[in-house]
Scaffold this motif. Structure first.
Motif, short mmCIF file in Angstrom:
data_model
loop_
_atom_site.label_atom_id
_atom_site.label_comp_id
_atom_site.label_asym_id
_atom_site.label_seq_id
_atom_site.Cartn_x
_atom_site.Cartn_y
_atom_site.Cartn_z
N SER A 79 34.14 -39.56 4.07
CA SER A 79 35.58 -40.02 3.82
C SER A 79 35.87 -40.30 2.39
O SER A 79 36.96 -40.16 2.11
CB SER A 79 36.06 -40.95 4.91
N ILE A 80 34.94 -40.98 1.88
CA ILE A 80 35.08 -41.61 0.39
C ILE A 80 35.14 -40.27 -0.60
O ILE A 80 36.10 -40.22 -1.24
CB ILE A 80 33.88 -42.56 0.09
N ALA A 81 34.28 -39.43 -0.32
CA ALA A 81 34.19 -38.36 -1.06
C ALA A 81 35.47 -37.49 -0.71
O ALA A 81 36.01 -36.94 -1.87
CB ALA A 81 33.06 -37.32 -0.57
N ALA A 82 36.07 -37.48 0.46
CA ALA A 82 37.24 -36.72 0.66
C ALA A 82 38.38 -37.31 -0.09
O ALA A 82 39.20 -36.70 -0.70
CB ALA A 82 37.48 -36.56 2.20
N GLY A 83 38.39 -38.75 0.14
CA GLY A 83 39.43 -39.35 -0.59
C GLY A 83 39.59 -39.19 -2.04
O GLY A 83 40.51 -38.62 -2.65
N LEU A 84 38.36 -39.14 -2.67
CA LEU A 84 38.39 -38.86 -4.15
C LEU A 84 38.74 -37.65 -4.42
O LEU A 84 39.47 -37.29 -5.55
CB LEU A 84 36.74 -39.30 -4.48
N SER A 85 38.24 -36.66 -3.70
CA SER A 85 38.52 -35.28 -4.19
C SER A 85 39.90 -34.85 -3.90
O SER A 85 40.46 -34.04 -4.63
CB SER A 85 37.58 -34.41 -3.34
#
Lengths: 392, 355
Positions: A217-223
């Motif tokens: 979810s962190i990667a999703a948020g950043l992307s």
């Protein structure tokens, strides 16, 4: 949207492609809503006793919440970790998160059997042994937090200075609360599947699935912040102030760097998952190939491309990579909830969405876009309000 | 068989309300089911697929009549599942017991009434309850309709009223709870002509099942399915072939709530540590900013002071120089004046005397 634009004073045409398509989708959506609440879930969906969850859970809820993670990630980065140079990214991210969660709840109203009973877990009986109870509690609390974090935007627009001042004072508390609640429900959305070890394919089922969901979810948020800024800067460029445009590339580079690191960690964690279950031999099966597509093509590849993009300061590459990562998150959530769920059932008992389910999902996404556009064309999201400059 | 059944009926009639006390199954430690709870033993080696149980279930529960009558055994050609209008079905499984020789076995499918039910553990409004009598009951008055219970059940035993727009419910076998309370047998058990279904105390049924295996080891697989699967069920199965051949999944013995309790136990950890950690990080960053600001203002002040000193020095030198220049000018002026005076006196000595 058809009226004159207050700031530029330009009259916009009514029959744009966007307006025509969204109008058609909204009309279709209203019809499908009528069908859903007069004929029941069976009238509009392919849901069955063996496949009780479809794309409204797999896409609208699981993917929607993951992609709305930009809110807590950006707010935490700027307000807690002190990355003030990304300040201009906070408002678009918070707006996306707030609207994202809001429309996740709207989508749930279609999915649950008796939507008017959604408050029951809090007011009637608390099923505290249920992961879903935790999800429900966290999502409803976090929606409230996001609403409060979002309020300075309309309050500045309305010119209510005193209330806005109060809302601004809550920033740090709300940001910390947001991270706590997000950690819990992002991971719990994955933990919901812990109960079904015989139904979810072993390559996706893991006791670590809550960790997978949280880290991804962190990667999703950043992307998503990068991806969305790329779209916004084409569509709403006239709404952006100089700071927003100047900081834009710095945000892309900084977030790209962070995303590369998080994706690397996520990739390693996924391998640990396979090792923990000793499922290496399954990689040779068709499902194994599909698993490799997911973690090589949509985790390791974007991780590599982000790194190259950051090294070469190539913002175009980073922006494209963000799209790949977002697709990867969609793929992962659909794999866990639908594609690799019930993998043991014979083909004729497997689920594929009814066109009306897709229609309702499209309807909800369209409503999101309309409200998003309404807000960013009027309120101080991509620019600072002239009366409140330097005051936050 | 009949004897034991009668005993069981008596014990039910006598002690129906006996085990009503005691609280829920959730919590830590091992739960082996309520004492004296009831169960049904399904001996699949005795089942002939006559569908009498289906017919009885349909009638005692007041369900709508099926498209094809219960006497029609051709429905067994397909694998059927329970649905919102059918609480139980019998399926035929062709199993190759010896190479080239297929034998037909039948199994009745319905909710297995787990001792620690997945459906109850995942329900966020506690709509499911394991009763001390045995059946798992569902309370439609609180159900929101999220269908997490359907997803969680390892037996796919729960169904949903997808065609009911306003008041859809989860539907499944109730183990004939109302009949049990009246001291009657469950509909299916009463109707079975083959003695393939036995109702009674779970502990006693386990003994009976073991006894049957022991007496006729060639007839049975040496295993009672449902004794330990995900914590055990109130439906126990005996079979002549591996249970997976009868469509029963291979499950762990761990009760379902254990699968999620680890994740749930992390909640207080997150709530407890995150705020402290994050506030700490915020404080560190704020202090860093503050120090940086302080250093900057110190540096500015220093630079200012240095400039001021330099200026002062310059001013002082300039003033000194000006003073000296003035002195020199005065001296020159005086000298000049004296010299002129001297010249004057030379020219006009008298004037000088007068003064």
């Amino acid at each position: 949207m058809t009226a004159t634009d207050a700031q530029s004073g330009v009259k916009r045409p009514i029959f744009t492609a966007f307006n025509v398509i969204t109008t058609l989708i909204v009309i279709l959506g209203l019809y499908l809503t009528y069908r859903r609440f007069t004929g029941g879930l069976g009238a509009v969906s392919n849901l069955t006793h063996k496949n009780p969850w479809g794309i409204w859970i797999g896409f609208d809820l699981l993917t929607g919440v993951a992609l709305a993670a930009g809110g807590y990630v950006t707010a935490a980065g700027v307000y807690i970790f002190g990355m003030k140079r990304y300040h201009s990214a906070v408002r678009p991210a918070l707006l996306t998160a707030f609207l994202g969660y809001f429309f996740v709840v709207i989508a749930l109203l279609f999915d649950v059997g008796r939507p008017w009973r959604l408050p029951y877990p809090f007011i009637m009986q608390q099923g505290t042994t249920s992961i879903m109870f935790e999800v429900a509690l966290c999502v409803s609390l976090y929606l409230t937090v996001l609403f409060l974090e979002f309020t300075p935007i309309p309050l500045e627009w309305l010119g209510w200075k005193k209330v806005r001042g109060l809302a601004i004072k809550l920033t740090l508390t709300l940001t910390i609360l947001g991270v706590v609640l997000s950690t819990m429900h992002q991971s719990s959305l994955g933990a919901m599947f812990l109960i079904a070890p015989t139904k979810l394919h072993p390559l996706w089922y893991s006791p670590y699935i809550p960790v997978f969901f949280f880290v991804s979810s962190i990667a999703a948020g950043l992307s998503m912040v990068i991806f969305e800024s790329s779209l916004s800067r084409r569509i709403f460029s006239h709404k952006m102030d100089a700071t927003h445009r100047e900081e834009g590339d710095a945000v892309v580079l900084g977030f790209g760097k962070a995303a590369a690191l998080v994706l690397a960690a996520y990739f390693v964690l996924k391998l640990v998952g396979v090792a923990h279950g000793d499922h290496w031999h399954l990689l040779g099966t068709p499902y194994g190939a599909w698993f490799l597509v997911e973690i090589l093509g949509f985790v390791l590849l974007p991780c590599f491309l982000y790194s190259v993009g950051v090294r070469d300061r190539n913002t175009v590459l980073i922006r494209w990579t963000s799209a790949i990562t977002v697709l990867g998150i969609v793929l992962n959530r659909l794999n866990v909830s639908l594609i690799c769920f019930n993998w043991n059932l014979p083909a004729d008992e497997r689920y594929s969405p009814h066109w009306m389910e897709v229609g309702i999902t499209l309807f909800v996404v369209t409503l999101f876009l309309l409200v998003f556009r309404f807000i960013v064309t009027r309120m101080p999201v991509f620019h600072e309000h002239p009366e409140f400059k330097e005051s936050h | 068989m009949t004897l034991s059944r009668r005993t069981f009926i008596k014990s039910i009639a006598g002690g129906a309300g006996l085990a009503l006390g005691g609280s829920a199954a959730a919590g830590h430690g091992t739960f082996h089911g309520y004492p004296d709870s009831n169960a049904i033993l399904h001996d699949t080696t005795r089942c002939v697929g006559c569908r009498s149980c289906e017919a009885a279930c349909n009638s005692v529960n007041g369900l709508p009549a099926p498209e094809r009558p219960f006497t029609d055994t051709s429905v067994l050609d397909d694998k059927r599942s329970t649905d919102e209008k059918t609480f139980t079905v019998v399926n035929r499984y062709e199993v190759e017991k010896e190479p080239g020789k297929k034998v037909a076995y039948f199994r009745k499918v319905q909710c297995n009434h787990c001792l620690e039910p997945c459906c109850a553990s995942v329900c966020f409004v506690k709509a499911f309850k394991k009763t001390p009598e045995g059946p798992v009951l569902y309370d439609p008055s609180v159900c929101v309709g999220c269908r997490y219970c359907l997803l969680a059940c390892p037996f796919y035993a729960l169904t949903y009223e997808y065609d009911n727009p306003l008041e859809p419910q989860v539907v499944r076998c109730t183990m004939c709870y109302p009949r049990i309370k009246e001291g009657k047998l469950p509909g299916c058990v009463e109707a079975c002509p083959m003695g393939a279904l036995t109702y009674g105390k779970r502990d006693e049924l386990l003994l009976i099942a073991r006894e049957r295996i022991q007496k006729d080891p060639d007839r049975y697989v040496n295993y009672i399915y449902g004794e330990h699967e995900v914590g055990g069920q109130s439906w126990l199965h005996l079979s002549a072939v591996p249970f997976e051949d009868l469509g029963l999944p291979s499950l762990t013995t761990r009760p379902a709530p254990e699968l999620t309790s680890g994740a749930l136990s992390l909640v207080p950890v997150v709530v407890g540590t995150w705020p402290v950690l994050l506030t700490g990080i915020y404080a560190i960053n704020k202090r860093k900013d503050k120090i940086a600001e302080q250093e900057q203002s110190d540096a500015v002040a220093q630079a200012e002071a240095r400039t001021r000193d330099e200026m002062k020095q310059k001013m002082d030198t300039a003033a000194e120089k000006a003073k000296q220049d003035k002195q020199k000018a005065v001296e020159t002026a005086v000298k000049k004046a004296l010299a002129e005076e001297a010249k004057k006196q030379e020219k006009d000595p008298k004037e000088g005397e007068v003064e």
